[in-house]
Design a protein around this motif. Structure first.
Motif, PDB file in Angstrom:
ATOM      1  N   GLN A   1       1.322  -0.909   0.055  1.00  0.00           N
ATOM      2  CA  GLN A   1       0.200  -0.567   0.128  1.00  0.00           C
ATOM      3  C   GLN A   1       0.627   1.771   0.006  1.00  0.00           C
ATOM      4  O   GLN A   1       1.766   1.071   0.828  1.00  0.00           O
ATOM      5  N   ASN A   2       0.762   2.177  -0.716  1.00  0.00           N
ATOM      6  CA  ASN A   2       1.261   3.591  -0.824  1.00  0.00           C
ATOM      7  C   ASN A   2       0.481   4.647  -0.487  1.00  0.00           C
ATOM      8  O   ASN A   2      -0.603   4.445  -0.839  1.00  0.00           O
ATOM      9  N   SER A   3       0.773   5.655  -0.197  1.00  0.00           N
ATOM     10  CA  SER A   3      -0.067   6.755   0.474  1.00  0.00           C
ATOM     11  C   SER A   3       1.100   8.141   0.608  1.00  0.00           C
ATOM     12  O   SER A   3       2.074   7.845  -0.746  1.00  0.00           O
ATOM     13  N   GLY A   4      -0.075   8.871   0.256  1.00  0.00           N
ATOM     14  CA  GLY A   4       0.854  10.438   0.413  1.00  0.00           C
ATOM     15  C   GLY A   4       1.059  11.560   1.035  1.00  0.00           C
ATOM     16  O   GLY A   4      -0.031  11.117   2.202  1.00  0.00           O
ATOM     17  N   LEU A   5       1.794  12.645   1.591  1.00  0.00           N
ATOM     18  CA  LEU A   5       1.182  13.212   2.532  1.00  0.00           C
ATOM     19  C   LEU A   5       1.201  14.732   2.075  1.00  0.00           C
ATOM     20  O   LEU A   5       1.143  15.211   0.785  1.00  0.00           O
ATOM     21  N   TYR A   6       0.145  15.136   3.126  1.00  0.00           N
ATOM     22  CA  TYR A   6       0.435  16.685   2.844  1.00  0.00           C
ATOM     23  C   TYR A   6       1.549  17.687   3.159  1.00  0.00           C
ATOM     24  O   TYR A   6       1.908  17.180   3.908  1.00  0.00           O
ATOM     25  N   PRO A   7       1.664  18.396   2.219  1.00  0.00           N
ATOM     26  CA  PRO A   7       2.711  19.436   2.244  1.00  0.00           C
ATOM     27  C   PRO A   7       2.868  20.053   3.703  1.00  0.00           C
ATOM     28  O   PRO A   7       3.563  20.241   5.018  1.00  0.00           O
ATOM     29  N   THR A   8       1.743  20.300   4.092  1.00  0.00           N
ATOM     30  CA  THR A   8       1.426  21.132   5.854  1.00  0.00           C
ATOM     31  C   THR A   8       1.696  19.759   6.765  1.00  0.00           C
ATOM     32  O   THR A   8       2.012  20.416   7.967  1.00  0.00           O
ATOM     33  N   TYR A   9       1.069  18.758   6.206  1.00  0.00           N
ATOM     34  CA  TYR A   9       1.362  17.765   7.732  1.00  0.00           C
ATOM     35  C   TYR A   9       3.482  16.739   7.633  1.00  0.00           C
ATOM     36  O   TYR A   9       3.349  16.495   8.433  1.00  0.00           O
ATOM     37  N   LEU A  10       3.953  17.502   5.845  1.00  0.00           N
ATOM     38  CA  LEU A  10       4.962  17.091   6.452  1.00  0.00           C
ATOM     39  C   LEU A  10       5.720  17.817   7.258  1.00  0.00           C
ATOM     40  O   LEU A  10       6.970  17.139   8.016  1.00  0.00           O
TER      41      LEU A  10
ATOM     42  N   GLU B   1       3.273  -9.919   5.684  1.00  0.00           N
ATOM     43  CA  GLU B   1       3.173  -9.365   4.182  1.00  0.00           C
ATOM     44  C   GLU B   1       2.670  -9.261   3.711  1.00  0.00           C
ATOM     45  O   GLU B   1       3.250  -8.390   2.531  1.00  0.00           O
ATOM     46  N   ALA B   2       2.417  -7.326   4.424  1.00  0.00           N
ATOM     47  CA  ALA B   2       1.613  -5.996   4.167  1.00  0.00           C
ATOM     48  C   ALA B   2       3.101  -4.913   4.291  1.00  0.00           C
ATOM     49  O   ALA B   2       3.915  -5.587   4.701  1.00  0.00           O
ATOM     50  N   PHE B   3       3.439  -4.498   3.017  1.00  0.00           N
ATOM     51  CA  PHE B   3       4.141  -3.762   3.007  1.00  0.00           C
ATOM     52  C   PHE B   3       3.406  -2.592   3.093  1.00  0.00           C
ATOM     53  O   PHE B   3       2.259  -2.052   1.974  1.00  0.00           O
ATOM     54  N   PHE B   4       4.148  -0.841   3.734  1.00  0.00           N
ATOM     55  CA  PHE B   4       4.067   0.305   3.295  1.00  0.00           C
ATOM     56  C   PHE B   4       4.516   1.210   3.494  1.00  0.00           C
ATOM     57  O   PHE B   4       6.006   1.056   4.027  1.00  0.00           O
ATOM     58  N   THR B   5       4.530   2.224   2.382  1.00  0.00           N
ATOM     59  CA  THR B   5       5.168   3.706   2.398  1.00  0.00           C
ATOM     60  C   THR B   5       4.835   4.508   2.290  1.00  0.00           C
ATOM     61  O   THR B   5       3.654   4.674   1.199  1.00  0.00           O
ATOM     62  N   ASN B   6       5.421   5.678   1.993  1.00  0.00           N
ATOM     63  CA  ASN B   6       3.883   7.294   1.607  1.00  0.00           C
ATOM     64  C   ASN B   6       6.009   7.115   0.397  1.00  0.00           C
ATOM     65  O   ASN B   6       6.836   7.358   0.730  1.00  0.00           O
TER      66      ASN B   6
END
Length: 362
Positions: free
Chosen positions: A5-14, A54-59
């Motif tokens: 599962q791939n996600s992304g971040l808001y700049p303000t959250y980063l 077996e689950a991999f996650f990243t942003n």
């Protein structure tokens, strides 16, 4: 099933994540800190939150996180973030790829995936211009009209919902000193929402009203000293709003703030027609606040006057909020009913079962 599962971040959250993880020295530690903060957790599948092997996650857009993984795994030079994400997928031997950031990684990325990937899915519940997602096996979302627009572009589209974060159960069991809370974006694209916020902000003279706004760059510029030198007045926030506006808030701090609020105000932006049920609805009701939101077509469990309240205009929003606060014991009962129903309908276990069903139908 080997899930990625791939996600992304808001700049303000980063900026918040960088503070929280300032001492993190590895990919694993920074990721652990991120997942513990729960930003976006309503979209994260159960195996990810459970730490399944077996689950991999990243942003995939977190450069600090991704380059940490690249260094550890021997990628030389300064590879692109896309190259790192592809390497992670190949290293993991992913079978099912689920992407929450498909505009950044559209069809052109899917066509580069290694042969181990058998199924590809993405989440997109907002208009996306000319983004091409046709190479994905399915586009998921919770707004029927937006799903139909993806179908018209040649995509397979499936109805799929966020799920309440189990950590939400920790919050909202004590006093609620904040009468009205709004957390969200403020820009020229939020014209109807802005009118409602302005009217509700006027209640601050007699009630505890908290607005945590993620304002656009143009709005921030208009309100700066430089903005006074150029004609940007129309982009400034009304004084009733600017007087009480505070910086945006995210993650567990956001859960905690909802848990201290009687009412959470929500206002959809014009992107899904009459469809309603954005993330704020799930977050507010999941932490036990009374959701007051604009009228429209809501998903199961979100029913006006039974589990939430709705308004038809900015002034009507003020009337609804005032009435709810004046009759708070009754309103608190509606909020409790909403929390109970959403906890039953939108659990992580059900979300995972629904996801597996979509995968199996591909």
């Amino acid at each position: 099933m080997r899930l990625f599962q791939n996600s992304g971040l808001y700049p303000t959250y980063l900026a918040r994540l960088d503070r929280l993880a300032c001492d993190a020295c590895s990919f694993e530690e920074r990721l652990r800190i991120f997942l513990a903060d729960r930003f976006g957790a309503l979209h994260f599948l159960q195996p990810v939150l459970d730490g399944d092997a077996e689950a991999f996650f990243t942003n995939g857009d977190d450069e600090v996180l991704q380059r940490s993984w690249a260094r550890k795994n021997g990628m030389r030079g300064k590879p692109s973030l896309e190259s790192i994400l592809l390497a992670q997928i190949e290293h993991h031997q992913t079978e099912v790829f689920y992407n929450l950031d498909p505009v950044r990684y559209p069809s052109s990325f899917v066509r580069k995936l290694p042969g181990c990937v058998r199924k590809t899915l993405c989440w997109r519940a907002a208009p996306s211009g000319n983004a091409d997602l046709t190479a994905y096996g399915a586009v998921l979302g919770n707004f029927p009209s937006i799903l139909e627009s993806w179908r018209s572009k040649g995509c397979r589209a499936e109805l799929f919902f966020p799920a309440l974060d189990p950590d939400m159960l920790e919050f909202g069991h004590g006093d609620r000193p904040i009468d009205v809370l709004f957390v969200g974006g403020y820009s020229r694209h939020h014209s109807e929402r802005a009118k409602t916020l302005e009217e509700v902000a006027k209640l601050a003279g007699t009630h505890e009203v908290a607005f945590h706004l993620d304002s656009s760059r143009l709005t921030l510029l208009a309100e700066s000293w430089l903005g006074s030198l150029v004609p940007l007045g129309k982009h400034k926030r009304p004084s009733a709003i600017s007087r009480i506006a505070k910086p945006p808030i995210f993650g567990k701090q956001f859960y905690e703030l909802i848990g201290k609020s009687k009412i959470v105000l929500n206002g959809a932006i014009d992107m899904a027609g009459s469809g309603r049920g954005n993330m704020r609805c799930f977050e507010a009701m999941g932490c036990g606040a009374l959701l007051v939101s604009d009228a429209g077509d809501y998903p199961e469990g979100m029913k006006a006057d039974t589990t939430m309240k709705t308004y038809a205009s900015p002034q009507h929003a003020v009337e609804v909020i005032s009435h709810c606060l004046e009759h708070w014991p009754h309103s608190a009962g509606i909020a409790a009913q909403g929390r109970a129903q959403l906890s039953e309908i939108y659990s992580k276990s059900r979300q995972w079962r629904d996801f597996l069903g979509i995968v199996e139908r591909q």
